[in-house]
Scaffold this motif. Structure first.
Motif, PDB file in Angstrom:
ATOM      1  N   THR A   1       4.484  21.850  84.462  1.00  0.00           N
ATOM      2  CA  THR A   1       5.189  22.276  83.343  1.00  0.00           C
ATOM      3  C   THR A   1       5.569  23.902  83.307  1.00  0.00           C
ATOM      4  N   LEU A   2       6.200  24.495  82.295  1.00  0.00           N
ATOM      5  CA  LEU A   2       6.579  25.960  82.267  1.00  0.00           C
ATOM      6  C   LEU A   2       5.252  26.852  82.052  1.00  0.00           C
ATOM      7  N   PHE A   3       4.287  26.298  81.932  1.00  0.00           N
ATOM      8  CA  PHE A   3       2.984  27.041  81.828  1.00  0.00           C
ATOM      9  C   PHE A   3       2.281  26.930  83.065  1.00  0.00           C
ATOM     10  N   LYS A   4       2.175  28.019  83.854  1.00  0.00           N
ATOM     11  CA  LYS A   4       1.671  28.028  85.259  1.00  0.00           C
ATOM     12  C   LYS A   4       0.115  27.373  85.020  1.00  0.00           C
ATOM     13  N   GLY A   5      -0.044  26.220  86.326  1.00  0.00           N
ATOM     14  CA  GLY A   5      -1.547  25.678  86.154  1.00  0.00           C
ATOM     15  C   GLY A   5      -1.568  24.688  85.292  1.00  0.00           C
ATOM     16  N   VAL A   6      -1.025  24.384  84.296  1.00  0.00           N
ATOM     17  CA  VAL A   6      -0.864  23.305  83.422  1.00  0.00           C
ATOM     18  C   VAL A   6       0.073  22.081  83.938  1.00  0.00           C
ATOM     19  N   ASN A   7      -0.587  21.092  84.133  1.00  0.00           N
ATOM     20  CA  ASN A   7       0.195  19.834  84.608  1.00  0.00           C
ATOM     21  C   ASN A   7       0.081  18.740  83.926  1.00  0.00           C
ATOM     22  N   MET A   8       1.034  17.896  83.986  1.00  0.00           N
ATOM     23  CA  MET A   8       0.956  16.522  83.182  1.00  0.00           C
ATOM     24  C   MET A   8       0.260  15.385  84.087  1.00  0.00           C
ATOM     25  N   LEU A   9      -0.346  14.690  83.608  1.00  0.00           N
ATOM     26  CA  LEU A   9      -0.738  13.546  84.162  1.00  0.00           C
ATOM     27  C   LEU A   9       0.225  12.464  84.534  1.00  0.00           C
ATOM     28  N   PRO A  10       0.637  11.974  85.615  1.00  0.00           N
ATOM     29  CA  PRO A  10       1.835  11.109  85.660  1.00  0.00           C
ATOM     30  C   PRO A  10       1.449   9.731  84.825  1.00  0.00           C
ATOM     31  N   PRO A  11       2.517   8.888  84.420  1.00  0.00           N
ATOM     32  CA  PRO A  11       2.365   7.747  83.918  1.00  0.00           C
ATOM     33  C   PRO A  11       1.526   6.841  84.979  1.00  0.00           C
ATOM     34  N   ALA A  12       0.957   5.834  84.312  1.00  0.00           N
ATOM     35  CA  ALA A  12       0.161   4.851  85.038  1.00  0.00           C
ATOM     36  C   ALA A  12      -0.984   5.296  86.069  1.00  0.00           C
ATOM     37  N   ASN A  13      -1.679   6.619  85.475  1.00  0.00           N
ATOM     38  CA  ASN A  13      -2.449   7.202  86.555  1.00  0.00           C
ATOM     39  C   ASN A  13      -3.938   7.474  86.018  1.00  0.00           C
ATOM     40  N   THR A  14      -5.089   7.247  86.619  1.00  0.00           N
ATOM     41  CA  THR A  14      -5.998   7.440  86.193  1.00  0.00           C
ATOM     42  C   THR A  14      -6.823   8.415  87.298  1.00  0.00           C
ATOM     43  N   ILE A  15      -7.282   9.633  86.795  1.00  0.00           N
ATOM     44  CA  ILE A  15      -7.890  10.487  88.011  1.00  0.00           C
ATOM     45  C   ILE A  15      -9.451  10.676  87.324  1.00  0.00           C
ATOM     46  N   HIS A  16     -10.190  10.810  88.235  1.00  0.00           N
ATOM     47  CA  HIS A  16     -11.814  11.233  88.058  1.00  0.00           C
ATOM     48  C   HIS A  16     -12.185  12.731  88.480  1.00  0.00           C
ATOM     49  N   ILE A  17     -13.368  13.347  87.883  1.00  0.00           N
ATOM     50  CA  ILE A  17     -13.591  14.448  88.067  1.00  0.00           C
ATOM     51  C   ILE A  17     -15.179  14.496  87.811  1.00  0.00           C
ATOM     52  N   ASP A  18     -15.743  15.044  89.120  1.00  0.00           N
ATOM     53  CA  ASP A  18     -17.209  15.097  88.915  1.00  0.00           C
ATOM     54  C   ASP A  18     -17.333  16.574  89.577  1.00  0.00           C
ATOM     55  N   ASN A  19     -18.738  16.814  89.728  1.00  0.00           N
ATOM     56  CA  ASN A  19     -19.052  18.201  90.229  1.00  0.00           C
ATOM     57  C   ASN A  19     -18.611  18.485  91.788  1.00  0.00           C
ATOM     58  N   ASN A  20     -18.276  17.360  92.478  1.00  0.00           N
ATOM     59  CA  ASN A  20     -17.845  17.725  93.747  1.00  0.00           C
ATOM     60  C   ASN A  20     -16.427  17.773  93.750  1.00  0.00           C
TER      61      ASN A  20
END
Length: 533
Positions: free
Chosen positions: A194-213
């Motif tokens: 995006t025009l805002f550095k570091g801010v991204n758009m999640l692509p369509p048909a995508n799932t991401i997971h985040i944990d403490n690792n």
């Protein structure tokens, strides 16, 4: 249709409730009917509600699964939720509401995150698994609902709109110069920057997971468009099946506990939707925006579609509303457009703002015709630019030349100052365009038919996504949910397999007559075709 926000601290520190609530308040326009919040140590979820299905308190979010393992904040509408609900009931699940949200959270409890792939609808979801201590964020097949995220290695923030993310105390506003270069090339951003550095758009048909690792964010795509496989049905069979699936799609998307209307531009797409919807809803409300044409003549007069829309409204016996946009209206709306769009995208957007503003005075849900052109080959003048490509690289070169909408590469040094030029790769936009095609390894580049199918793939992955983004931001600015019957899963799956000659008719016949080995004939034919069209 709502606004969602989540903050996850990977280091285990408690999420600051006050700042998270303030971030969520940036999304109040998306959810005028209520809000909710969930905080548990290092996770915080916010929801701003536009109540469409089960408007009672039973549909309130964030919502918990009955087994206690899942909490979700969700934006969108799942049109097949009643079928999915019946299946879950047969498995022993019970329900307290008539909402699609509860189907999502109970489905996650039964099947896990693979359940996202079964949804026929539009969605952006943040799902916290309390047992695993993992955050999942997911987005619908087509990218109808926006979902942004920012990750600095220690904190993950996701939201429906950028304006909420940049309010996080640790985010420092800066311009992403690569995205800026992309925008000035395409009048759009084809990557997920995006025009805002570091801010991204999640692509369509995508799932991401985040944990403490989690160290870096990895996109996990679970679906993609594919125009390479043809259904060999004869034309009449394909026509009848398309009609059946289209009618089914419109009927599905009428599900609502609040009033539903339809945009009516006077064109084939919105007109077809209106014809079906008006047969199911007595005195369907329809909406058109036009322009003050008192001082125009010639071709410019064709930009006003009010007369065609009025004829369709009269034929379908709808309750029709229209607004005329004047020059002063454009000036007045500009600051609002910039605020709500955040990330500049395709074309003029003020008609979207005004028609949503008009419709929101009468309904809370409006059907939209977007997607028909991309599925059924509605831009033949664009395909003339590339159908005579001789190989893969020639195709990329011709297509890139066409999509350079604002500033050509060789003019960028005059646009940007020396400091910016030193920090960007002037060749990056072309690489970005080519990279879109790498998502589908089935694509071929040998024949005119290949090239046009590739163009359909590219435009539905990029141009259409931008149209959805503009539509979402400007409808939600007015507390209105837009729905897109052309983007029904069953209809899309069938439409992709319709032979190209059924979609383009005589155009396809003319293309297939080309002798691909005769370069001069290619050039002559291309000039002649463009002159006629």
């Amino acid at each position: 249709m709502c606004g969602i926000l989540g903050v996850y601290n990977l280091k285990g520190n408690n999420v600051d409730k006050e700042s998270t609530i303030l971030m969520g308040n940036e999304l109040n326009h998306r959810g005028p009917d209520g809000d909710g919040k969930y905080f548990e140590n290092n996770i915080g979820l916010i929801h701003k509600r536009l109540a469409i299905l089960d408007t009672s308190e039973n549909g309130k979010q964030p919502m918990h699964s009955k087994d206690g393992n899942w909490v979700i904040t969700y934006n969108g509408c799942i049109y097949n939720f009643k079928e999915l609900r019946k299946e879950l009931i047969s498995l022993g699940h019970s329900f307290n509401s008539e909402s699609d949200t509860e189907v999502i959270v109970e489905g996650l409890s039964a099947y896990g995150i693979k359940y996202f792939e079964r949804f026929n609808g539009m969605f952006a979801i943040g799902a916290w698994n309390k047992k695993e201590k993992k955050l999942y964020i997911s987005r619908d097949r087509y990218g109808i609902k926006p979902l942004y995220y920012w990750f600095n290695g220690e904190i993950l923030v996701f939201a429906s709109e950028i304006k909420a993310i940049i309010k996080h105390p640790e985010y420092k506003i800066d311009v992403d110069l690569d995205a800026l270069n992309e925008y000035f090339t395409f009048q759009n951003i084809f990557s997920f920057n995006t025009l805002f550095k570091g801010v991204n758009m999640l692509p369509p048909a995508n799932t991401i997971h985040i944990d403490n690792n989690t160290k870096i964010i990895t996109h996990n795509s679970w679906w993609d468009f594919d125009f390479t496989v043809e259904n060999k049905n004869d034309f009449n069979t394909a026509k009848e099946q398309t009609k059946f699936l289209f009618e089914q799609a419109v009927k599905r998307q009428l599900v609502s506990d609040v009033p539903v209307g339809s945009y009516l531009s006077g064109g084939m797409d919105s007109g077809s939707i209106t014809a079906i919807a008006s047969s199911k809803i007595n005195r369907l409300s329809t909406f058109t925006c036009g322009f003050d044409m008192s001082e125009v003549s010639g071709r410019e007069a064709n930009f006003d579609e009010r007369r065609d829309a009025e004829l369709m409204a009269n034929h379908n016996k709808t309750e029709h509303f229209q607004q005329v946009i004047n020059a002063g209206d454009i000036k007045w709306s500009l600051p609002k457009l910039v605020y709500h769009l955040e990330d500049l995208r395709v074309g003029m957007s003020y008609p979207n703002f005004y028609i949503a503003r008009l419709a929101s005075k009468f309904v809370k849900v409006c059907l939209q015709g977007t997607g028909g052109d991309e599925l059924f080959g509605g831009y033949p003048w664009r395909y003339f630019k590339i159908f005579d490509s001789k190989n893969k690289q020639h195709f990329f070169n011709q297509y890139y030349d066409y999509w350079q909408r604002l500033v050509k590469d060789d003019e960028k040094k005059e646009l940007f100052n020396k400091n910016v030029v030193s920090k960007i790769d002037l060749n990056a936009p072309k690489k970005t365009l080519e990279r879109v095609f790498t998502f589908n390894d089935k694509l071929a580049y040998s024949t005119p038919k290949d090239h046009i199918n590739n163009a359909l793939y590219f435009e539905i992955k990029t141009f259409l996504s931008a149209l959805f983004l503009v539509g979402d931001k400007l409808s939600m600015a007015n507390g209105l949910e837009e729905r897109f019957p052309f983007m029904d899963n069953d209809l899309v799956d069938f439409a992709m397999k319709i032979p190209l000659e059924y979609k383009l008719d005589k155009l396809h016949d003319r293309i297939t007559e080309i002798d691909e080995n005769d370069t001069q004939k290619h050039k002559k034919y291309r000039r002649t075709s463009e002159g006629k069209n």
